[in-house]
Scaffold this motif. Sequence first.
Motif, PDB file in Angstrom:
ATOM      1  N   ARG A 192       7.736   6.391  -7.965  1.00  0.00           N
ATOM      2  CA  ARG A 192       8.113   6.475  -6.539  1.00  0.00           C
ATOM      3  C   ARG A 192       7.006   7.131  -5.723  1.00  0.00           C
ATOM      4  NH1 ARG A 192      12.032   3.440  -5.433  1.00  0.00           N
ATOM      5  NH2 ARG A 192      13.448   3.215  -7.163  1.00  0.00           N
ATOM      6  N   SER A 193       6.851   6.699  -4.495  1.00  0.00           N
ATOM      7  CA  SER A 193       5.851   7.305  -3.618  1.00  0.00           C
ATOM      8  C   SER A 193       6.413   8.606  -3.040  1.00  0.00           C
ATOM      9  CB  SER A 193       5.512   6.345  -2.483  1.00  0.00           C
ATOM     10  OG  SER A 193       6.652   6.158  -1.679  1.00  0.00           O
ATOM     11  N   LEU A 194       5.543   9.410  -2.456  1.00  0.00           N
ATOM     12  CA  LEU A 194       5.984  10.690  -1.885  1.00  0.00           C
ATOM     13  C   LEU A 194       7.051  10.479  -0.795  1.00  0.00           C
ATOM     14  CD1 LEU A 194       2.548  12.526  -1.629  1.00  0.00           C
ATOM     15  CD2 LEU A 194       4.352  13.006  -3.262  1.00  0.00           C
ATOM     16  N   PRO A 195       6.850   9.527   0.160  1.00  0.00           N
ATOM     17  CA  PRO A 195       7.887   9.356   1.180  1.00  0.00           C
ATOM     18  C   PRO A 195       9.217   8.915   0.569  1.00  0.00           C
ATOM     19  CG  PRO A 195       5.875   8.210   1.824  1.00  0.00           C
ATOM     20  CD  PRO A 195       5.671   8.703   0.431  1.00  0.00           C
ATOM     21  N   ASP A 196       9.127   8.060  -0.444  1.00  0.00           N
ATOM     22  CA  ASP A 196      10.337   7.567  -1.087  1.00  0.00           C
ATOM     23  C   ASP A 196      11.090   8.728  -1.752  1.00  0.00           C
ATOM     24  OD1 ASP A 196      12.150   5.837  -1.966  1.00  0.00           O
ATOM     25  OD2 ASP A 196      10.844   4.675  -3.283  1.00  0.00           O
ATOM     26  N   ILE A 197      10.353   9.590  -2.428  1.00  0.00           N
ATOM     27  CA  ILE A 197      10.996  10.744  -3.073  1.00  0.00           C
ATOM     28  C   ILE A 197      11.627  11.628  -2.001  1.00  0.00           C
ATOM     29  CG2 ILE A 197      10.568  12.844  -4.420  1.00  0.00           C
ATOM     30  CD1 ILE A 197       8.362  11.249  -5.899  1.00  0.00           C
ATOM     31  N   GLY A 198      10.878  11.877  -0.938  1.00  0.00           N
ATOM     32  CA  GLY A 198      11.400  12.724   0.146  1.00  0.00           C
ATOM     33  C   GLY A 198      12.728  12.204   0.667  1.00  0.00           C
ATOM     34  N   ARG A 199      12.810  10.889   0.819  1.00  0.00           N
ATOM     35  CA  ARG A 199      14.049  10.284   1.330  1.00  0.00           C
ATOM     36  C   ARG A 199      15.228  10.559   0.419  1.00  0.00           C
ATOM     37  NH1 ARG A 199      10.709   6.122   3.092  1.00  0.00           N
ATOM     38  NH2 ARG A 199      10.928   4.775   1.291  1.00  0.00           N
ATOM     39  N   ARG A 200      14.947  10.648  -0.893  1.00  0.00           N
ATOM     40  CA  ARG A 200      16.041  10.860  -1.852  1.00  0.00           C
ATOM     41  C   ARG A 200      16.448  12.320  -1.950  1.00  0.00           C
ATOM     42  NH1 ARG A 200      16.088   5.817  -4.880  1.00  0.00           N
ATOM     43  NH2 ARG A 200      14.600   4.627  -3.681  1.00  0.00           N
ATOM     44  N   PHE A 201      15.752  13.166  -1.215  1.00  0.00           N
ATOM     45  CA  PHE A 201      16.140  14.583  -1.174  1.00  0.00           C
ATOM     46  C   PHE A 201      16.580  14.925   0.255  1.00  0.00           C
ATOM     47  CE2 PHE A 201      13.780  14.395  -5.053  1.00  0.00           C
ATOM     48  CZ  PHE A 201      14.259  15.426  -5.855  1.00  0.00           C
ATOM     49  N   GLY A 202      17.571  14.197   0.723  1.00  0.00           N
ATOM     50  CA  GLY A 202      18.124  14.475   2.045  1.00  0.00           C
ATOM     51  C   GLY A 202      17.183  14.112   3.175  1.00  0.00           C
ATOM     52  N   GLY A 203      16.379  13.080   2.987  1.00  0.00           N
ATOM     53  CA  GLY A 203      15.517  12.601   4.076  1.00  0.00           C
ATOM     54  C   GLY A 203      14.388  13.553   4.414  1.00  0.00           C
ATOM     55  N   ILE A 240       0.842  -1.199   0.000  1.00  0.00           N
ATOM     56  CA  ILE A 240       0.000   0.000   0.000  1.00  0.00           C
ATOM     57  C   ILE A 240       0.877   1.249   0.000  1.00  0.00           C
ATOM     58  CG2 ILE A 240      -1.640   1.319   1.413  1.00  0.00           C
ATOM     59  CD1 ILE A 240      -2.891  -1.443   2.127  1.00  0.00           C
ATOM     60  N   ASN A 241       1.971   1.207   0.774  1.00  0.00           N
ATOM     61  CA  ASN A 241       2.852   2.383   0.813  1.00  0.00           C
ATOM     62  C   ASN A 241       3.551   2.628  -0.511  1.00  0.00           C
ATOM     63  OD1 ASN A 241       2.614   3.673   3.359  1.00  0.00           O
ATOM     64  ND2 ASN A 241       3.466   1.833   4.298  1.00  0.00           N
ATOM     65  N   SER A 242       3.777   1.548  -1.290  1.00  0.00           N
ATOM     66  CA  SER A 242       4.461   1.797  -2.558  1.00  0.00           C
ATOM     67  C   SER A 242       3.477   2.065  -3.695  1.00  0.00           C
ATOM     68  CB  SER A 242       5.393   0.640  -2.909  1.00  0.00           C
ATOM     69  OG  SER A 242       4.657  -0.553  -3.017  1.00  0.00           O
ATOM     70  N   HIS A 243       2.226   1.595  -3.587  1.00  0.00           N
ATOM     71  CA  HIS A 243       1.332   1.729  -4.732  1.00  0.00           C
ATOM     72  C   HIS A 243       0.126   2.651  -4.507  1.00  0.00           C
ATOM     73  CE1 HIS A 243       3.578  -1.796  -5.927  1.00  0.00           C
ATOM     74  NE2 HIS A 243       3.084  -1.686  -7.139  1.00  0.00           N
ATOM     75  N   TYR A 244      -0.439   2.626  -3.320  1.00  0.00           N
ATOM     76  CA  TYR A 244      -1.739   3.299  -3.168  1.00  0.00           C
ATOM     77  C   TYR A 244      -1.751   4.466  -2.185  1.00  0.00           C
ATOM     78  CZ  TYR A 244      -2.861  -1.126  -5.375  1.00  0.00           C
ATOM     79  OH  TYR A 244      -2.861  -2.184  -6.221  1.00  0.00           O
ATOM     80  N   LEU A 275       9.009  16.724 -10.707  1.00  0.00           N
ATOM     81  CA  LEU A 275       9.232  15.844 -11.861  1.00  0.00           C
ATOM     82  C   LEU A 275       9.388  14.387 -11.415  1.00  0.00           C
ATOM     83  CD1 LEU A 275      11.607  18.055 -14.059  1.00  0.00           C
ATOM     84  CD2 LEU A 275       9.208  17.478 -14.507  1.00  0.00           C
ATOM     85  N   SER A 276       9.974  14.180 -10.242  1.00  0.00           N
ATOM     86  CA  SER A 276      10.119  12.808  -9.743  1.00  0.00           C
ATOM     87  C   SER A 276       8.744  12.200  -9.512  1.00  0.00           C
ATOM     88  CB  SER A 276      10.903  12.784  -8.426  1.00  0.00           C
ATOM     89  OG  SER A 276      12.178  13.296  -8.620  1.00  0.00           O
ATOM     90  N   LYS A 277       7.843  13.006  -8.982  1.00  0.00           N
ATOM     91  CA  LYS A 277       6.487  12.491  -8.731  1.00  0.00           C
ATOM     92  C   LYS A 277       5.779  12.225 -10.060  1.00  0.00           C
ATOM     93  CE  LYS A 277       3.188  10.982  -6.596  1.00  0.00           C
ATOM     94  NZ  LYS A 277       3.446   9.572  -6.666  1.00  0.00           N
ATOM     95  N   LYS A 278       5.997  13.149 -10.995  1.00  0.00           N
ATOM     96  CA  LYS A 278       5.269  13.043 -12.262  1.00  0.00           C
ATOM     97  C   LYS A 278       5.794  11.912 -13.150  1.00  0.00           C
ATOM     98  CE  LYS A 278       3.687  15.751 -16.129  1.00  0.00           C
ATOM     99  NZ  LYS A 278       3.920  16.910 -16.971  1.00  0.00           N
ATOM    100  N   LEU A 279       7.114  11.738 -13.160  1.00  0.00           N
ATOM    101  CA  LEU A 279       7.696  10.846 -14.168  1.00  0.00           C
ATOM    102  C   LEU A 279       8.164   9.495 -13.641  1.00  0.00           C
ATOM    103  CD1 LEU A 279       9.861  13.502 -16.065  1.00  0.00           C
ATOM    104  CD2 LEU A 279       7.576  12.697 -16.645  1.00  0.00           C
TER     105      LEU A 279
END
Length: 497
Positions: A450-461, A82-86, A443-447
């Motif tokens: 990745r989920s929002l938390p996952d993207i956040g982690r890749r920008f310095g946590g 659920i955290n990765s898809h929904y 752009l990471s979200k759009k293209l």
Amino acid sequence: MGTVSNPVKSPSGIMTETVPDLYTGEPPIQSAHNTWKAVDEDLARALGRNVHRAWTGQLFIQTADAHTVTLSAPSSFVASKINSHYIDTIRRLWEKHDRVDPPRNVRVVSGPSKASRRSAAADSTRPSLVGVPGSRSSSSPRPSLQTPVSELARKRFTLENFVIGASNELAVAVARQIIGNRVPQYNPIVLHGANGIGKTHILHAIEAEITERDADRRVKFVSAEDFVAQFVASVRGSGRDGMSAFKAGLRDVDLLIIDDVHFIADKSASQEELLHTIISLVGAGRQILIASDRHPDTIEKASDRLKSYMSSGLVCKIGAADYELRLRILDRLITRRREQGHAGLAIPQPARDHLAARMNVTPRDLEGAFNQIVAQSEFLGTPITLETVQETLSDSRYMTGQRLTVDRIQRSVCEAFSISLTDMSSKRRARAVARPRQVAMYLSKKLTKRSLPDIGRRFGGRDHTTVMHAVKRITQLRGDDATFDAQIRAVEDGLKS
Ligand SMILES: Nc1ncnc2c1ncn2[C@@H]1O[C@H](COP(=O)(O)OP(=O)(O)OP(=O)(O)O)[C@@H](O)[C@H]1O
């Protein structure tokens, strides 16, 4: 903002709120239930009854306060799916229906099932989320530490359903040895490989097989995200008892499985706790199996000690799926779909070849593309042909052999806005840096998927709400400012070409 809540623990350990919400007049837990009812109905409509029943329909509200609502899934597998898809869909719908302003943050964790929660109300001695410490008496049955795996997951994520090829045969052989309890000399065992390559599938297959064969062998499956959440909760909340329950829940087992360990990398206290857990289990001769998206030695920010302990047993890589493996996975997907009631499903060989021939496509991507193609044909009532497959694959995320990654997006944005890559993760708030960072998040979200938390982690946590804000802000700016919009479109086109 709602009132400051006053959580109290019920006998079952479920947090409740005593102070009514300022805006709705309802206790937060009540208003959360009302909101969830509406969200749940929308989810069933948006995802379809089958998907909903299998995943999001299993959620229930565990805690709620004025700021956060925690939904509980019956297993860490369902929670991680659920955290990765929904999760983004859930959050969007929550925002739409929540009457609290600003809408509460929603998180999904694994926890007790609805049924066990109900029985918990009657039995305040039930084990906590992380297991129970203490002794076993011959008169009282030993509490099961085997994580409940949903029936669907149990059927689907088996070794039988896992297609074996050159890239994953070692991992499957290791899995069989673990199931047979034949590899105590290799401890810990680490499986690593790219996202979507099948690590979680193998871990669940191991868990399910052992659970099925030997109910006495105690298996605990925990995602690193849950490990951190439960560790933090036990540090913050419940004093010594909470901490010893946490430790016992992880140590009083015969096999501990930890998924997505890379998540723990920048959390030093959790890392330290993980290290002690590994040392303690290895010392006691209990097996540990860990999955990571990279080799332990290359997990940035992990301490040298943790890296060296993780690498001290057996490190096994799952490589990229080659064309032949992808083709066989595709055949398996087709067979499965036919068995599920789509007996007439037909995908001509040239269309299959084209689908499997995409470069650098992981099994997860393949499954996504397959679902897309089948759904389109089903909803539109059109046959699947090479042309329809080509058409679907020309869509952004399947388009090129080279998959778009957050890293690639960050690099392109850095180039376009003349900032350095370290600025993407830095704490600098100057607009010259913050705006491009927001663009890269958008752009990471759009293209990517990745989920929002996952993207956040890749920008310095950073937190998922920061990413959500960035997406909103850039969308708004693109609408308001044609020059800015053209600049972003140029970066986007460059990434797609
Ligand atoms: N060899 C395979 N045979 C059949 N299905 C596979 C295979 N490899 C992966 N899959 C399927 O691909 C999907 C993604 O796999 P999984 O979730 O296990 O990946 P992962 O490596 O754990 O990814 P992440 O690092 O993002 O958690 C699942 O639906 C899984 O069943």
